[in-house]
Write an enzyme that holds these catalytic residues in place. Sequence first.
Site: not given
Length: 154
Positions: A52, A54, A82, A85
């Site tokens: 992801h 992040e 999420c 993360c």
Amino acid sequence: MDDADYMAIALELAREAATLDEVPVGAVVVLDGEIVGRGFNQPIGRHDPTAHAEVMALRDAAARLGNYRLPGCTLYVTLEPCAMCIGAIFHARIGRVVFGATDPKTGAAGGVIDLFAEERLNHHAEIKGGVRAEECGALLSGFFAARRRKTELA
């Protein structure tokens, strides 16, 4: 530079993700006014469910700074993080998180749940949402609308 300026850079990274047919989310890590980490969504291309934006930005910052702990850093991300993360954010000891659009399906900073408000967790960060939210949300909406059109035409 201010929050909106850093978010603009994260938006550029999100657009880069979209060119690779990845969900357009971008992130930057800032320390003392300097961008020390950059990332965008890459789970499809990397065959990595943890890639992801992040996480990619945190990895980049940790490598550049030579430490997996990133105290004093701010993470800017175009979409509410999420749970995965936020776990990485906590482990990195990020001090502040600024996000653009809320995520009513997987957001863990208030969209679905708020892990930052969970007192039992051992780290907490300052959280600020809604920075350039309309632009961040429009980029995501446009991406998914185009994807649906492609599917309908196939």
